[in-house]
Design a protein around this motif. Structure first.
Motif, PDB file in Angstrom:
ATOM      1  N   ASP A 190      34.626 -11.662 -36.671  1.00 45.43           N
ATOM      2  CA  ASP A 190      35.221 -10.332 -36.548  1.00 45.43           C
ATOM      3  C   ASP A 190      35.392  -9.942 -35.076  1.00 45.43           C
ATOM      4  N   ARG A 242      42.678   1.491 -28.182  1.00 45.91           N
ATOM      5  CA  ARG A 242      41.506   1.918 -28.950  1.00 45.91           C
ATOM      6  C   ARG A 242      40.217   1.388 -28.321  1.00 45.91           C
ATOM      7  N   TRP A 259      28.031  -1.811 -31.784  1.00 43.57           N
ATOM      8  CA  TRP A 259      28.913  -2.104 -32.905  1.00 43.57           C
ATOM      9  C   TRP A 259      28.666  -3.508 -33.442  1.00 43.57           C
ATOM     10  N   ALA A 275      32.136  -6.443 -37.660  1.00 45.79           N
ATOM     11  CA  ALA A 275      32.899  -5.852 -38.759  1.00 45.79           C
ATOM     12  C   ALA A 275      33.227  -4.379 -38.477  1.00 45.79           C
ATOM     13  N   GLN A 276      32.266  -3.640 -37.933  1.00 43.85           N
ATOM     14  CA  GLN A 276      32.519  -2.232 -37.598  1.00 43.85           C
ATOM     15  C   GLN A 276      33.577  -2.107 -36.516  1.00 43.85           C
ATOM     16  N   ARG A 319      35.924  -4.249 -35.748  1.00 48.78           N
ATOM     17  CA  ARG A 319      37.239  -4.647 -36.277  1.00 48.78           C
ATOM     18  C   ARG A 319      37.881  -3.503 -37.046  1.00 48.78           C
ATOM     19  N   ARG A 320      37.100  -2.816 -37.858  1.00 46.91           N
ATOM     20  CA  ARG A 320      37.649  -1.674 -38.605  1.00 46.91           C
ATOM     21  C   ARG A 320      38.052  -0.543 -37.649  1.00 46.91           C
ATOM     22  N   ALA A 321      37.240  -0.340 -36.620  1.00 40.14           N
ATOM     23  CA  ALA A 321      37.509   0.778 -35.698  1.00 40.14           C
ATOM     24  C   ALA A 321      38.806   0.607 -34.931  1.00 40.14           C
ATOM     25  N   GLY A 342      41.357  -1.274 -36.095  1.00 41.16           N
ATOM     26  CA  GLY A 342      42.457  -1.407 -37.046  1.00 41.16           C
ATOM     27  C   GLY A 342      43.035  -2.792 -37.183  1.00 41.16           C
TER      28      GLY A 342
END
Length: 345
Positions: free
Chosen positions: A218, A316, A334, A337-338, A340-342, A344
């Motif tokens: 990630d 970002r 972080w 995975a967190q 990567r989501r943050a 986008g």
């Protein structure tokens, strides 16, 4: 034969590492903050690399200073300050330079040498009599593993702009065991280093050692997305980024997204990372210092704006690093995975 005289302006991790190696073949002056200089006055400098080589330079073999005036009568000034301090540091050393002095930037970012040249213009309005400003590139991380011990923790060969006046420095560096290559066109080299440096923020936001962070698919996916935005802009600019691995830069994002066993297998031969290695940005956040994000993902965002496009992932990441700077010790760490989501992706 007279030894080459080299001053290091901004003797932190990179500066002390370079100075420690160069001291065997050159007369080295280290200019830095008092805590580091005071420690070196007592213990000297120890440097080590990934080949297992180590060298300790006693303090009497070095000239140690906290003032910019110590660059006087040196042949080369190696600028190793943070990129944000380039203009200020250049203005500090300018009164003590001669017209035949050479200033080599071993800093992050695409603009350091041009910033040095512009800042020198105030003291030397005539370009014909102005000291020469050249780009250099350090591809590896250096970690302070003891009070006066600096260790290279990632593999790579340094590069510097090819110019006849840099030849004595190159000979001195080779004589000291430093691997430095000359490069006619540094634009591609600096862009290639920028691609590498885009991982600094990813590493800093996780708080993990580089070796751990790079095993996280990630995290690598976030880095791949940042690199793709930078590669798009390089193409728009007509710049071919130099590779820092045997794989062409345009293919690196694909490798980064590969499953962990595939990435580990393909990168093992070309990417050597010591267990204690962390990015310089991670060190800055840990110490509460401003980071160089403006010269990394921030540079990609600025280039995108200049060329009428966007770099949303890099933008970002800049925001997240700014939040971490503001939060200080309470900053968020972080997971891959967190993160990567943050961003986008």
């Amino acid at each position: 034969m007279r030894r080459t005289r080299v001053a290091i302006m901004g003797a932190g991790s990179i500066g002390c590492h370079l100075g420690g190696w160069l001291a065997s073949s050159s007369d080295v002056t280290l200019i830095g903050r008092a805590p580091i200089i005071d420690a070196i006055e007592q213990q000297g400098v120890t440097v080590s690399d990934l080949k297992g080589r180590s060298r300790t330079v006693p303090p009497e073999r070095l000239t140690l200073a906290t003032e910019a005036s110590a660059v006087v009568d040196t042949d080369y000034v190696l600028m190793t300050t943070k990129s944000s301090g380039t203009v200020h540091a250049t203005r500090q050393i300018a009164p003590y330079l001669d017209h035949d002095s050479v200033v080599v930037s071993f800093q992050n970012g695409l603009r350091a040498a041009s910033m040095i040249d512009e800042a020198l213009g105030s003291a030397f309005p005539s370009r014909a009599s102005r000291p020469l400003a050249l780009s250099g590139m350090v591809p590896f991380n250096v970690v302070r593993v003891g009070e006066t011990h600096w260790a290279q923790t990632v593999s790579g060969r340094m590069k510097v702009k090819d110019h006849p006046r840099v030849d004595p420095f190159i000979r001195a560096a080779h004589g000291a065991g430093l691997q430095i290559e000359v490069e006619p066109d540094m634009r591609g080299v600096l862009f290639g280093k920028l691609l590498l440096n885009l991982n600094n923020a990813v590493n800093a936001l996780t708080g993990e050692p580089l070796a751990v962070q790079l095993r996280d698919r990630d995290c690598r996916t976030v880095l791949a997305a940042c690199q793709e935005e930078a590669l798009f802009l390089a193409k728009r600019l007509g710049v071919s980024p130099a590779g820092t691995t045997p794989l062409p830069p345009v293919l690196v994002p694909t490798l980064l997204r590969a499953p962990d066993p595939v990435f580990a297998g393909l990168s093992r031969a070309s990417l050597k990372v010591a267990p204690e290695a962390r990015s310089s940005m991670a060190d800055d956040l840990a110490a509460g210092r401003p980071t160089e994000i403006d010269e990394m993902q921030g540079a990609v965002v600025a280039l995108a704006e200049t060329h009428g496009t966007t770099a949303p992932v890099c933008a970002r990441v800049v925001d997240l690093v700014r939040e971490a700077e503001a939060a200080g010790p309470d900053r968020r760490r972080w997971t891959g995975a967190q993160l990567r989501r943050a961003v986008g992706v």
